[in-house]
Enzyme design. Sequence first.
Site, PDB file in Angstrom:
ATOM      1  N   PRO A  12     -42.679   8.883  -9.179  1.00 17.29           N
ATOM      2  CG  PRO A  12     -44.324   7.721  -7.989  1.00 17.29           C
ATOM      3  CD  PRO A  12     -43.121   7.514  -8.859  1.00 17.29           C
ATOM      4  CB  CYS A  96     -45.567   8.777   0.477  1.00 16.73           C
ATOM      5  SG  CYS A  96     -45.395  10.531   0.891  1.00 16.73           S
TER       6      CYS A  96
END
Length: 334
Positions: A12, A96
Site C-alpha cells: 500500500p 507509516c
Amino acid sequence: MEKPDRRLSVAPMMDWTDRHCRVLHRLLSRRALLYTEMVVASAITRGDAARHLAFSPEREGPVALQIGGSDPATLAEAVRIACGWPYVEINLNVGCPSDKVQTGAFGACLMRDPGLVADCVGAMAAASRAEGGPEITVKCRIGVDDQVAEAALPAFIDRVSGAGVSHFAIHARKAWLQGLSPKENRDIPPLDYPLAVAQKARRPELEIVVNGGVASLDAAEGFLAQGVDGVMIGRAAWHDPGAVLAAADRRIFGEPGPDATPDAAARAMIDYAEEAMARGERLHRVLRPMLGLFAGRKGARRWRQVLSSASTRADAGPELIEEALAAVAPAHAA
C-alpha cells in the site's frame, strides 16, 4: 473467508496504489495481492465510505484494504462498513511515518504501544467476524526512533499476535519520527532483513511477509527461499511494473505462462481509460501509473512524455495511449 495467497504483494502506497494503478497491475499479474492506499478509519465512518472503498473485484481483485487509526471503536466501525465490499484482507497500518499519521497518533507511532495495537486489532477482528469479513492483519516497522529493534519487534509481534493476528508484513527498517522526513524514512534507516526473516523462525506458526527495498523478482525469490511466507514490493512496482509483475505468476506462483507483456497491458488500458473517463475520472490520473511501464525500452522517454501531456491537453482521450505506444520499440529490439 479463505486466506489470500500472499507470496507476492504490492505494498500500500499513499497517492500511488489507487484504483487505476491496481487495474494496471492486475493486467500484469493475475495472482499478486494488491493493496489500497491507506484509508483513515474516520474517513470511512464519517465521510463518503463508497468513495474510499469502492473497487472492481473483476478488474482489480484480489484486493486488501489498509486502514489507519488508533481508536478501537472507530476502527471496528470502519471494518464493519468495509465488510460491505469484497476485500480479502483488512490491514492495520503500524508503519507509516508521515506527519499526518503522527498528528493523528497512528501509523508508526503505534510501534511504541503494542497494547493499544492489540486492543485495536481485537476490536477490528470482532467486527469482521460479526460481518463474515476477512482476516485482520498488521503492517509494521522493526521499531521507531531509539527503540532497540531486536527487542522491540519480537515484543510487538508477541503482544499483537496474542490478540489474534497471525499475519505480519514487516518493513525491515526503523522509522525515525524525529529528524527524518517521510521520504527520508524510505531510504535512510538501514534495512535489517535478517531481523525480519528471523521472526518466521522464532514464530513459525505466524505468517511473515518481508517488505522494504525489495526491487525485483530475483530478490523476492531469495527471501521466499529463506522460509518467509511472502514478499511485499513497493516503489519498484510503481517505477517498473513490467519487470516486477509481468513474470510473477510464472516465477512466484508456478503458473505455466505465457508471461504478461507491457504492450498488451497498455492496450487493455485503452478500454479501461475510456470507461474511467465516462464516470468522470481525469485522464492524467488514469495514465499516471503507466509512466514506468516501458522502463529500459527504447522509446520509454517519449512514452512518458506523451502520457504526461494528458495533464495539459484538454482534448486528450484514451487514444493517447496508442500515440505513446507508437514511440516504443518492440520488445525484441529493446
